[in-house]
Design an enzyme around this catalytic site. Structure first.
Site, PDB file in Angstrom:
ATOM      1  N   SER A 191       0.827  -1.214   0.000  1.00  0.00           N
ATOM      2  CA  SER A 191       0.000   0.000   0.000  1.00  0.00           C
ATOM      3  C   SER A 191       0.855   1.256   0.000  1.00  0.00           C
ATOM      4  O   SER A 191       0.342   2.368   0.017  1.00  0.00           O
ATOM      5  CB  SER A 191      -0.934   0.006   1.220  1.00  0.00           C
ATOM      6  OG  SER A 191      -0.149   0.093   2.398  1.00  0.00           O
ATOM      7  N   ARG A 226       3.995   3.870  -1.574  1.00  0.00           N
ATOM      8  CA  ARG A 226       4.137   4.542  -2.886  1.00  0.00           C
ATOM      9  C   ARG A 226       4.697   3.597  -3.939  1.00  0.00           C
ATOM     10  O   ARG A 226       4.152   3.481  -5.037  1.00  0.00           O
ATOM     11  CB  ARG A 226       5.040   5.776  -2.739  1.00  0.00           C
ATOM     12  CG  ARG A 226       4.365   6.925  -2.037  1.00  0.00           C
ATOM     13  CD  ARG A 226       5.353   7.975  -1.648  1.00  0.00           C
ATOM     14  NE  ARG A 226       6.219   7.444  -0.601  1.00  0.00           N
ATOM     15  CZ  ARG A 226       6.481   8.065   0.550  1.00  0.00           C
ATOM     16  NH1 ARG A 226       5.979   9.235   0.774  1.00  0.00           N
ATOM     17  NH2 ARG A 226       7.263   7.514   1.457  1.00  0.00           N
ATOM     18  N   MET A 227       5.788   2.896  -3.632  1.00  0.00           N
ATOM     19  CA  MET A 227       6.384   1.979  -4.601  1.00  0.00           C
ATOM     20  C   MET A 227       5.537   0.710  -4.738  1.00  0.00           C
ATOM     21  O   MET A 227       5.313   0.211  -5.844  1.00  0.00           O
ATOM     22  CB  MET A 227       7.809   1.606  -4.180  1.00  0.00           C
ATOM     23  CG  MET A 227       8.803   2.714  -4.364  1.00  0.00           C
ATOM     24  SD  MET A 227       9.014   3.165  -6.093  1.00  0.00           S
ATOM     25  CE  MET A 227       9.894   1.752  -6.699  1.00  0.00           C
ATOM     26  N   GLY A 272      13.768  -3.675  -3.189  1.00  0.00           N
ATOM     27  CA  GLY A 272      14.148  -2.303  -3.515  1.00  0.00           C
ATOM     28  C   GLY A 272      14.339  -1.467  -2.271  1.00  0.00           C
ATOM     29  O   GLY A 272      14.868  -0.368  -2.347  1.00  0.00           O
ATOM     30  N   HIS A 316      16.013  13.814  -3.075  1.00  0.00           N
ATOM     31  CA  HIS A 316      14.799  12.996  -2.986  1.00  0.00           C
ATOM     32  C   HIS A 316      13.667  13.776  -2.340  1.00  0.00           C
ATOM     33  O   HIS A 316      13.887  14.818  -1.719  1.00  0.00           O
ATOM     34  CB  HIS A 316      15.075  11.726  -2.159  1.00  0.00           C
ATOM     35  CG  HIS A 316      15.822  10.672  -2.907  1.00  0.00           C
ATOM     36  ND1 HIS A 316      17.192  10.692  -3.044  1.00  0.00           N
ATOM     37  CD2 HIS A 316      15.385   9.587  -3.585  1.00  0.00           C
ATOM     38  CE1 HIS A 316      17.575   9.658  -3.764  1.00  0.00           C
ATOM     39  NE2 HIS A 316      16.492   8.958  -4.115  1.00  0.00           N
ATOM     40  N   LYS A 352      11.444  10.618   2.505  1.00  0.00           N
ATOM     41  CA  LYS A 352      12.470   9.559   2.522  1.00  0.00           C
ATOM     42  C   LYS A 352      13.100   9.471   3.913  1.00  0.00           C
ATOM     43  O   LYS A 352      13.460  10.486   4.508  1.00  0.00           O
ATOM     44  CB  LYS A 352      13.532   9.851   1.452  1.00  0.00           C
ATOM     45  CG  LYS A 352      14.540   8.738   1.304  1.00  0.00           C
ATOM     46  CD  LYS A 352      15.357   8.894   0.035  1.00  0.00           C
ATOM     47  CE  LYS A 352      16.429   7.832  -0.074  1.00  0.00           C
ATOM     48  NZ  LYS A 352      15.908   6.464  -0.069  1.00  0.00           N
TER      49      LYS A 352
HETATM   50  P1  NAP Z   1       6.273   4.110   1.692  1.00  0.00           P
HETATM   51  O1  NAP Z   1       5.320   4.783   0.795  1.00  0.00           O
HETATM   52  O2  NAP Z   1       6.453   4.639   3.091  1.00  0.00           O
HETATM   53  O3  NAP Z   1       5.852   2.577   1.780  1.00  0.00           O
HETATM   54  C1  NAP Z   1       6.443   1.657   2.655  1.00  0.00           C
HETATM   55  C2  NAP Z   1       5.392   0.663   3.098  1.00  0.00           C
HETATM   56  O4  NAP Z   1       5.996  -0.263   4.004  1.00  0.00           O
HETATM   57  C3  NAP Z   1       4.257   1.324   3.848  1.00  0.00           C
HETATM   58  O5  NAP Z   1       3.141   1.422   2.993  1.00  0.00           O
HETATM   59  C4  NAP Z   1       3.986   0.451   5.057  1.00  0.00           C
HETATM   60  O6  NAP Z   1       2.707  -0.133   4.942  1.00  0.00           O
HETATM   61  C5  NAP Z   1       5.050  -0.636   4.985  1.00  0.00           C
HETATM   62  N1  NAP Z   1       5.711  -0.707   6.301  1.00  0.00           N
HETATM   63  C6  NAP Z   1       6.217   0.318   7.013  1.00  0.00           C
HETATM   64  N2  NAP Z   1       6.721  -0.125   8.181  1.00  0.00           N
HETATM   65  C7  NAP Z   1       6.507  -1.452   8.200  1.00  0.00           C
HETATM   66  C8  NAP Z   1       6.769  -2.468   9.151  1.00  0.00           C
HETATM   67  N3  NAP Z   1       7.350  -2.183  10.331  1.00  0.00           N
HETATM   68  N4  NAP Z   1       6.401  -3.747   8.849  1.00  0.00           N
HETATM   69  C9  NAP Z   1       5.799  -4.014   7.667  1.00  0.00           C
HETATM   70  N5  NAP Z   1       5.517  -3.085   6.736  1.00  0.00           N
HETATM   71  C10 NAP Z   1       5.860  -1.822   7.007  1.00  0.00           C
HETATM   72  O7  NAP Z   1       7.726   4.060   1.058  1.00  0.00           O
HETATM   73  P2  NAP Z   1       8.138   4.028  -0.495  1.00  0.00           P
HETATM   74  O8  NAP Z   1       8.355   5.399  -0.983  1.00  0.00           O
HETATM   75  O9  NAP Z   1       7.219   3.121  -1.241  1.00  0.00           O
HETATM   76  O10 NAP Z   1       9.582   3.357  -0.382  1.00  0.00           O
HETATM   77  C11 NAP Z   1       9.749   2.051   0.154  1.00  0.00           C
HETATM   78  C12 NAP Z   1      11.237   1.707   0.156  1.00  0.00           C
HETATM   79  O11 NAP Z   1      11.700   1.584  -1.198  1.00  0.00           O
HETATM   80  C13 NAP Z   1      12.155   2.757   0.806  1.00  0.00           C
HETATM   81  O12 NAP Z   1      13.191   2.105   1.506  1.00  0.00           O
HETATM   82  C14 NAP Z   1      12.707   3.531  -0.380  1.00  0.00           C
HETATM   83  O13 NAP Z   1      13.951   4.132  -0.086  1.00  0.00           O
HETATM   84  C15 NAP Z   1      12.846   2.407  -1.383  1.00  0.00           C
HETATM   85  N6  NAP Z   1      12.879   2.795  -2.806  1.00  0.00           N
HETATM   86  C16 NAP Z   1      13.666   2.057  -3.615  1.00  0.00           C
HETATM   87  C17 NAP Z   1      13.693   2.290  -4.965  1.00  0.00           C
HETATM   88  C18 NAP Z   1      14.551   1.424  -5.845  1.00  0.00           C
HETATM   89  O14 NAP Z   1      14.568   1.613  -7.075  1.00  0.00           O
HETATM   90  N7  NAP Z   1      15.279   0.445  -5.286  1.00  0.00           N
HETATM   91  C19 NAP Z   1      12.898   3.312  -5.516  1.00  0.00           C
HETATM   92  C20 NAP Z   1      12.099   4.060  -4.665  1.00  0.00           C
HETATM   93  C21 NAP Z   1      12.061   3.774  -3.304  1.00  0.00           C
HETATM   94  P3  NAP Z   1       1.848  -0.482   6.250  1.00  0.00           P
HETATM   95  O15 NAP Z   1       2.188   0.540   7.297  1.00  0.00           O
HETATM   96  O16 NAP Z   1       0.451  -0.433   5.782  1.00  0.00           O
HETATM   97  O17 NAP Z   1       2.284  -1.870   6.629  1.00  0.00           O
END
Ligand code: NAP
Length: 267
Positions: free
Chosen positions: A12, A14-15, A99, A155, A159
């Site tokens: 749920s 962003r990614m 990721g 970013h 982040k």
């Molecule tokens: P985001 O929108 O905050 O999404 C992260 C999700 O993880 C949340 O929706 C949350 O859902 C879940 N989460 C948070 N804490 C948790 C926990 N303790 N246990 C289980 N689930 C948990 O973040 P995002 O922007 O999508 O980025 C996610 C990650 O990908 C970051 O580390 C970012 O740096 C990385 N990223 C990587 C790339 C790449 O190309 N490799 C690109 C962009 C981002 P719930 O709270 O509903 O569980």
């Protein structure tokens, strides 16, 4: 054709939402599970805005792994949970494609051991945008001839980690090709702590966090009378999806952990 059965952790977020949309469009892949604590019980398709899919979010990775016969777990969560998610997946023969940033070199080494022990392939990519991977490879090549370098990564302000996983990976790649030296004036003094950025083996990484940005990085190489800039911009999260798709396909034929998308591209 056997479809690749995929669970998304952080579905749920962003990614994660982009990954859910991508999986539903791809003919050779099938979304079989979606993990989100905040959206538990709701339909994944409805939450990401593509209509009912019949896949309710579950709140734990264990539950998702035990309820589905998945082949791959795609993880875009947080630095706190990603390692445990990967361990759980590999212990049950499910291949992680990750990721999430924030894994240390020690974490990666320990995960590589689990991957080897269980014979379960895994891919961790600090950046899934293919253009960003090319930026890192070009920067690595340039460092051999222009060793005076600074990285500026920018970013969005939601982040959590700094510097970014991409900038650290770029720094490690540059380090492999750059003559060891400490840059800048030997007597330079910071009048405000952090003014010169984070120190990485002789050079600096600067982190900018602003609303409106997605993921951007410039690598600046200075020489006498010249400046080379290698730059990449991700303007939206779709830019990461071709790389995620490729990794989901490639991980099916791996029996070890691969770190970095450049290692599965034909460069
Ligand atoms: P985001 O929108 O905050 O999404 C992260 C999700 O993880 C949340 O929706 C949350 O859902 C879940 N989460 C948070 N804490 C948790 C926990 N303790 N246990 C289980 N689930 C948990 O973040 P995002 O922007 O999508 O980025 C996610 C990650 O990908 C970051 O580390 C970012 O740096 C990385 N990223 C990587 C790339 C790449 O190309 N490799 C690109 C962009 C981002 P719930 O709270 O509903 O569980």
């Amino acid at each position: 054709m056997m479809k690749i059965r995929v669970i998304v952790a952080g579905a749920s977020g962003r990614m994660g939402q982009e990954v859910v949309k991508m999986l539903v469009k791809e003919e050779n892949m099938e979304l079989v599970g979606a993990i989100s604590r905040s959206q538990a019980g709701k339909d994944a398709g409805e939450v990401v805005g593509i209509g009912y899919l019949g896949i309710p979010f579950v709140s734990s990775t264990l539950e998702a792994l035990s309820k589905t016969k998945a082949n791959v777990l795609v993880d875009f969560t947080t630095p706190e949970v990603v390692k445990e998610n990967m361990e759980l997946a590999m212990q049950t023969g499910v291949r992680p494609v990750v990721g999430t940033s924030g894994l240390s070199q020690k974490d990666v080494a320990s995960l590589a051991k689990t991957s080897k022990k269980t014979g379960t392939g895994a891919i961790i990519a600090p950046n899934f945008a293919i253009g960003a991977v090319l930026m890192m490879v070009f920067a690595q090549k340039a460092a051999k001839y222009l060793p005076h370098v600074e990285i500026i990564e920018s970013h969005h302000d939601r982040k959590l980690d700094a510097p970014s996983g991409t900038s650290l990976k770029t720094a490690e790649m540059i380090n492999e090709n750059r003559a060891e030296m400490r840059q800048g004036h030997p007597e330079e003094k910071e009048l405000i702590d952090g003014a010169r950025g984070a120190y990485f083996n002789g050079f600096r990484i600067h982190s900018v966090r602003l609303p409106g940005l997605v993921a951007h990085q410039e690598v600046l190489f200075g020489g006498n009378g010249q400046l080379l800039t290698v730059r990449h911009d991700s303007f939206n999260r779709e830019s990461f999806m071709p790389g995620v798709k490729l990794a989901v396909e490639k991980v099916m034929n791996l029996d070890r952990l691969v770190y970095g998308l450049e290692n599965i591209l034909d460069l």
